[in-house]
Design a protein around this motif. Structure first.
Motif, PDB file in Angstrom:
ATOM      1  N   ILE A 254       0.864  -1.185   0.000  1.00 48.03           N
ATOM      2  CA  ILE A 254       0.000   0.000   0.000  1.00 48.03           C
ATOM      3  C   ILE A 254       0.893   1.225   0.000  1.00 48.03           C
ATOM      4  CG2 ILE A 254      -1.659   1.364   1.303  1.00 48.03           C
ATOM      5  CD1 ILE A 254      -2.926  -1.197   2.278  1.00 48.03           C
ATOM      6  N   VAL A 255       0.685   2.111  -0.972  1.00 48.30           N
ATOM      7  CA  VAL A 255       1.439   3.363  -1.046  1.00 48.30           C
ATOM      8  C   VAL A 255       0.446   4.521  -1.005  1.00 48.30           C
ATOM      9  CG1 VAL A 255       3.564   2.592  -2.160  1.00 48.30           C
ATOM     10  CG2 VAL A 255       1.545   3.001  -3.558  1.00 48.30           C
ATOM     11  N   VAL A 256       0.825   5.562  -0.313  1.00 45.11           N
ATOM     12  CA  VAL A 256      -0.047   6.692  -0.018  1.00 45.11           C
ATOM     13  C   VAL A 256       0.361   7.892  -0.873  1.00 45.11           C
ATOM     14  CG1 VAL A 256      -0.786   8.271   1.816  1.00 45.11           C
ATOM     15  CG2 VAL A 256      -0.413   5.848   2.326  1.00 45.11           C
ATOM     16  N   ALA A 257      -0.614   8.689  -1.278  1.00 45.41           N
ATOM     17  CA  ALA A 257      -0.309   9.890  -2.057  1.00 45.41           C
ATOM     18  C   ALA A 257      -1.380  10.945  -1.845  1.00 45.41           C
ATOM     19  CB  ALA A 257      -0.189   9.555  -3.538  1.00 45.41           C
ATOM     20  N   ASP A 258      -1.009  12.187  -2.128  1.00 41.80           N
ATOM     21  CA  ASP A 258      -1.958  13.289  -2.049  1.00 41.80           C
ATOM     22  C   ASP A 258      -2.865  13.329  -3.274  1.00 41.80           C
ATOM     23  OD1 ASP A 258      -3.115  15.659  -1.038  1.00 41.80           O
ATOM     24  OD2 ASP A 258      -1.832  16.848  -2.349  1.00 41.80           O
ATOM     25  N   THR A 259      -2.362  12.881  -4.410  1.00 41.37           N
ATOM     26  CA  THR A 259      -3.141  12.833  -5.655  1.00 41.37           C
ATOM     27  C   THR A 259      -2.900  11.486  -6.318  1.00 41.37           C
ATOM     28  OG1 THR A 259      -2.999  15.227  -6.008  1.00 41.37           O
ATOM     29  CG2 THR A 259      -3.467  13.874  -7.936  1.00 41.37           C
ATOM     30  N   ILE A 260      -3.966  10.880  -6.819  1.00 40.18           N
ATOM     31  CA  ILE A 260      -3.858   9.581  -7.473  1.00 40.18           C
ATOM     32  C   ILE A 260      -4.466   9.686  -8.859  1.00 40.18           C
ATOM     33  CG2 ILE A 260      -4.609   7.163  -7.414  1.00 40.18           C
ATOM     34  CD1 ILE A 260      -4.490   7.398  -4.324  1.00 40.18           C
ATOM     35  N   VAL A 261      -3.757   9.138  -9.839  1.00 37.98           N
ATOM     36  CA  VAL A 261      -4.169   9.221 -11.236  1.00 37.98           C
ATOM     37  C   VAL A 261      -4.248   7.813 -11.811  1.00 37.98           C
ATOM     38  CG1 VAL A 261      -3.687  10.200 -13.505  1.00 37.98           C
ATOM     39  CG2 VAL A 261      -2.933  11.416 -11.442  1.00 37.98           C
ATOM     40  N   ALA A 262      -5.417   7.435 -12.309  1.00 37.74           N
ATOM     41  CA  ALA A 262      -5.583   6.160 -13.016  1.00 37.74           C
ATOM     42  C   ALA A 262      -5.358   6.400 -14.502  1.00 37.74           C
ATOM     43  CB  ALA A 262      -6.976   5.587 -12.778  1.00 37.74           C
ATOM     44  N   SER A 263      -4.394   5.702 -15.067  1.00 38.77           N
ATOM     45  CA  SER A 263      -4.071   5.842 -16.497  1.00 38.77           C
ATOM     46  C   SER A 263      -3.849   4.466 -17.094  1.00 38.77           C
ATOM     47  CB  SER A 263      -2.808   6.714 -16.672  1.00 38.77           C
ATOM     48  OG  SER A 263      -3.000   7.999 -16.147  1.00 38.77           O
ATOM     49  N   CYS A 264      -4.821   3.615 -16.926  1.00 30.44           N
ATOM     50  CA  CYS A 264      -4.676   2.200 -17.279  1.00 30.44           C
ATOM     51  C   CYS A 264      -5.287   1.841 -18.623  1.00 30.44           C
ATOM     52  CB  CYS A 264      -5.322   1.332 -16.200  1.00 30.44           C
ATOM     53  SG  CYS A 264      -4.927   1.788 -14.514  1.00 30.44           S
ATOM     54  N   GLY A 265      -5.880   2.810 -19.319  1.00 32.62           N
ATOM     55  CA  GLY A 265      -6.640   2.516 -20.527  1.00 32.62           C
ATOM     56  C   GLY A 265      -8.116   2.471 -20.192  1.00 32.62           C
ATOM     57  N   ALA A 266      -8.963   2.690 -21.190  1.00 36.63           N
ATOM     58  CA  ALA A 266     -10.397   2.865 -20.936  1.00 36.63           C
ATOM     59  C   ALA A 266     -11.030   1.665 -20.251  1.00 36.63           C
ATOM     60  CB  ALA A 266     -11.122   3.161 -22.251  1.00 36.63           C
ATOM     61  N   VAL A 267     -10.631   0.463 -20.617  1.00 40.32           N
ATOM     62  CA  VAL A 267     -11.219  -0.722 -19.995  1.00 40.32           C
ATOM     63  C   VAL A 267     -10.664  -0.915 -18.593  1.00 40.32           C
ATOM     64  CG1 VAL A 267     -11.386  -3.245 -20.113  1.00 40.32           C
ATOM     65  CG2 VAL A 267     -11.734  -1.864 -22.178  1.00 40.32           C
ATOM     66  N   ASN A 268      -9.333  -0.886 -18.454  1.00 39.03           N
ATOM     67  CA  ASN A 268      -8.729  -1.202 -17.160  1.00 39.03           C
ATOM     68  C   ASN A 268      -8.901  -0.094 -16.130  1.00 39.03           C
ATOM     69  OD1 ASN A 268      -7.317  -3.887 -16.914  1.00 39.03           O
ATOM     70  ND2 ASN A 268      -6.613  -3.246 -18.942  1.00 39.03           N
ATOM     71  N   SER A 269      -8.972   1.174 -16.554  1.00 39.21           N
ATOM     72  CA  SER A 269      -9.251   2.229 -15.583  1.00 39.21           C
ATOM     73  C   SER A 269     -10.670   2.091 -15.037  1.00 39.21           C
ATOM     74  CB  SER A 269      -9.051   3.611 -16.214  1.00 39.21           C
ATOM     75  OG  SER A 269      -7.681   3.937 -16.303  1.00 39.21           O
ATOM     76  N   ALA A 270     -11.620   1.774 -15.906  1.00 32.98           N
ATOM     77  CA  ALA A 270     -12.986   1.540 -15.434  1.00 32.98           C
ATOM     78  C   ALA A 270     -13.020   0.350 -14.482  1.00 32.98           C
ATOM     79  CB  ALA A 270     -13.916   1.303 -16.627  1.00 32.98           C
ATOM     80  N   ALA A 271     -12.323  -0.721 -14.842  1.00 33.93           N
ATOM     81  CA  ALA A 271     -12.288  -1.904 -13.977  1.00 33.93           C
ATOM     82  C   ALA A 271     -11.661  -1.575 -12.624  1.00 33.93           C
ATOM     83  CB  ALA A 271     -11.517  -3.028 -14.661  1.00 33.93           C
ATOM     84  N   LEU A 272     -10.603  -0.755 -12.621  1.00 32.86           N
ATOM     85  CA  LEU A 272      -9.948  -0.375 -11.368  1.00 32.86           C
ATOM     86  C   LEU A 272     -10.908   0.395 -10.464  1.00 32.86           C
ATOM     87  CD1 LEU A 272      -7.489  -0.027  -9.515  1.00 32.86           C
ATOM     88  CD2 LEU A 272      -6.804   1.935 -10.925  1.00 32.86           C
ATOM     89  N   LEU A 273     -11.662   1.344 -11.019  1.00 31.04           N
ATOM     90  CA  LEU A 273     -12.614   2.095 -10.199  1.00 31.04           C
ATOM     91  C   LEU A 273     -13.727   1.189  -9.687  1.00 31.04           C
ATOM     92  CD1 LEU A 273     -13.027   5.586 -11.915  1.00 31.04           C
ATOM     93  CD2 LEU A 273     -11.250   4.758 -10.375  1.00 31.04           C
ATOM     94  N   LEU A 274     -14.164   0.244 -10.513  1.00 33.27           N
ATOM     95  CA  LEU A 274     -15.204  -0.681 -10.062  1.00 33.27           C
ATOM     96  C   LEU A 274     -14.680  -1.603  -8.964  1.00 33.27           C
ATOM     97  CD1 LEU A 274     -16.790  -1.593 -13.527  1.00 33.27           C
ATOM     98  CD2 LEU A 274     -17.772  -0.107 -11.764  1.00 33.27           C
ATOM     99  N   ARG A 275     -13.423  -2.045  -9.083  1.00 35.17           N
ATOM    100  CA  ARG A 275     -12.825  -2.896  -8.037  1.00 35.17           C
ATOM    101  C   ARG A 275     -12.627  -2.126  -6.737  1.00 35.17           C
ATOM    102  NH1 ARG A 275      -9.156  -4.545 -12.084  1.00 35.17           N
ATOM    103  NH2 ARG A 275      -7.506  -3.291 -11.123  1.00 35.17           N
ATOM    104  N   SER A 276     -12.591  -0.793  -6.826  1.00 38.22           N
ATOM    105  CA  SER A 276     -12.296   0.042  -5.661  1.00 38.22           C
ATOM    106  C   SER A 276     -13.553   0.429  -4.883  1.00 38.22           C
ATOM    107  CB  SER A 276     -11.549   1.301  -6.113  1.00 38.22           C
ATOM    108  OG  SER A 276     -10.339   0.963  -6.757  1.00 38.22           O
ATOM    109  N   ALA A 277     -14.645  -0.255  -5.125  1.00 38.77           N
ATOM    110  CA  ALA A 277     -15.887   0.022  -4.396  1.00 38.77           C
ATOM    111  C   ALA A 277     -15.656  -0.115  -2.890  1.00 38.77           C
ATOM    112  CB  ALA A 277     -16.979  -0.937  -4.850  1.00 38.77           C
TER     113      ALA A 277
END
Length: 514
Positions: A254-277
């Motif tokens: 686990i790494v901590v940050a003040d700003t987080i940017v998802a840049s995984c591609g349209a499919v994988n960024s959506a999947a990452l946000l859905l996994r982050s429920a």
């Protein structure tokens, strides 16, 4: 491994790689997470069978269609992402593409920004990615504040002849804007292994060469490869992203940050946000609008192969394009799309589509072919979407649309090529759910939180320090290659972050809620 950063960028493609470059001299402490590794430099980079038949560099994972059937997606996990194997075409979207446009198949929605908002960043992006082109040829070109930074890649003799024949028909052939290192002292050798291949000599303007490598020279930028981001964590209120949980070598960090940017591609960024429920975001992170994963778009693509008895000696074929039908014609008053050259076809490239035809025949056809790519806009549809299966795998629901416009583009292209002296024309659809090199639209930006996920600077409406920087933000796909627009927006977002960023001192603690 340090555990506290000012910014974490997840992904190193056109969006993430460019954003890292834009912030490299900011003094901010930046961590880049890349789920793949460096793409190896090896003879197979330019081996047609290894790249196209064996799919040596594509991911080995499977995604699933609406019925639960697995398919192998056309995506690449490596430093530089899909730009390592893209065709290096870098178009600006047309000025009209930022407005609402009526298509035969529906409406292409307006963007929350205008062309003028991106124009200076388009200019910077072209310089950064070594874009070669020629102004004044394309009647659909938007206004430019500066010429192309490098001269056009010249046509080889066969394409010069085609261009001359099309001009006699009253059409306006033009030079493709190409991101290749072809200026004086450059590395490009104009080979036939560019479009779809990794460049063995780093002569392609990709996110690794142009952005990641320069960014890593900064003492403030760190990259971890083979690091798969499981989810983004938030504080207890759910209003701030606080950390990224990722896996490397079978261990969880686990790494901590003040700003987080998802840049995984349209499919994988959506999947990452859905996994982050989590409790505050039960349908997925930043998904209060219900739009995360929806409006998934790809372009509608067809290859048109023109054949004649003589062999085509062209080596670097990807220099030629036509936009005369982009906004329609006198007989079809709706947008049709773009016509551009494919990289020179070779027999092994066609084996997937024609598995039962022997290689000698495919090779014979390839030697005599001139190869065009026809690209039409894929309109946003709420039901075209990315979701997760019960066990967390990526599922894609997709049905093609706007096909009548694409059929008209095929018809017009065949007519012009027949008049140009090519009697044998074969159209081969290049679509399918697995063909997703121009994926976009799953986390759209806009001004209204009810109808978009991100604001105009790609920050989530409901998570104040979460950004998504890849083609996810596109409200529409237009009908042109998307990479330059991703890069331009990444530079714009980088400039915004430099102005807006409030750095929390690295020693200050932040509570992480899982």
């Amino acid at each position: 491994m340090e555990k506290r950063y000012d910014i974490i960028i997840i992904g190193t493609g056109a969006g993430g790689g460019t954003l890292a470059y834009a912030l490299k001299d900011s003094g901010m402490k930046i961590l880049i997470l890349e789920r793949g590794d460096y793409l190896p430099e090896e003879p197979e980079n330019w081996n047609t069978k290894a790249v196209f038949t064996e799919k040596r560099y594509k991911t080995k994972e499977y995604w699933y269609d609406e019925q639960g059937n697995p398919f192998s997606p056309g995506t690449n996990y490596c430093v530089g992402g899909n730009t390592k194997v893209y065709g290096a075409v870098m178009y600006r979207l047309r000025k009209e593409d930022f407005k609402e446009i009526k298509h035969e198949g529906g409406i292409s929605p307006a963007w929350p920004i205008d062309y003028e908002d991106l124009e200076p960043y388009y200019a910077r992006a072209e310089e950064l990615y070594l874009v070669h082109g020629k102004s004044g040829e394309d009647l659909t070109d938007p206004p430019r504040s500066s010429p192309f930074p490098f001269p056009e890649v010249p046509h080889e003799p066969t394409l010069e002849k085609i261009a001359a024949r099309l001009k006699k028909q009253g059409l306006n052939p033009l030079h493709l804007p190409m991101a290749v290192d072809l200026h004086e002292g450059g590395k490009c050798i104009r080979c036939k292994t560019c479009d779809g291949f990794p460049c063995n000599i780093h002569a392609k303007g990709d996110a690794d060469v142009c952005c990641i490598q320069p960014a890593l020279k900064s003492p403030n930028v760190t990259m971890i490869t083979n690091a798969y981001a499981h989810r983004i964590l938030t504080d207890e209120s759910g209003s701030r992203a606080t950390a990224v949980e990722f896996e490397k070598d079978g261990k969880i960090f686990i790494v901590v940050a003040d700003t987080i940017v998802a840049s995984c591609g349209a499919v994988n960024s959506a999947a990452l946000l859905l996994r982050s429920a989590n409790a505050k975001h039960p349908e997925g992170l930043a998904n209060q609008s219900g739009l995360v994963g929806r409006n998934y778009m790809m372009h509608i693509n067809t290859a048109v192969i023109a054949l004649e008895p003589r062999e085509n000696p062209t080596v670097f074929q990807k220099t030629f394009a036509l936009n005369d039908f982009y906004f329609g014609s006198s007989t079809f008053p709706y947008p049709m799309g773009n016509v551009q050259m494919l990289g020179k076809l070779q027999g092994s490239m066609m084996k997937d589509k024609k598995p039962f035809i022997p290689y000698p025949i495919l090779n014979g056809v390839a030697k005599r072919s001139i190869d065009f790519l026809l690209m039409s806009e894929d309109l946003p549809d709420n039901e075209n979407r990315v979701t997760l299966t019960e066990d967390g795998k990526i599922q894609v629901q997709y049905k093609v649309n706007n096909m009548n416009a694409h059929k008209e583009l095929i018809k017009e292209t065949k007519k012009m090529l027949k008049r140009a002296g090519y009697p044998i024309l074969v159209a081969q659809p290049m679509g399918g759910i697995e063909t997703n090199s121009h994926q976009c639209g799953t986390i759209r930006f806009g001004n209204d939180p009810d109808t978009s996920v991100l604001d105009q600077y790609c920050r989530a409406h409901t998570v104040q320090n979460l950004y998504v920087m890849d083609a996810s933000f596109f409200p529409s796909s237009a009908a042109l290659n998307p990479v330059l627009t991703i890069v331009a927006q990444a530079l714009r977002v980088g400039n915004h972050l430099l102005k807006q960023k409030t750095i929390i001192p690295a020693g200050e603690s932040m509570h992480v809620s899982k």
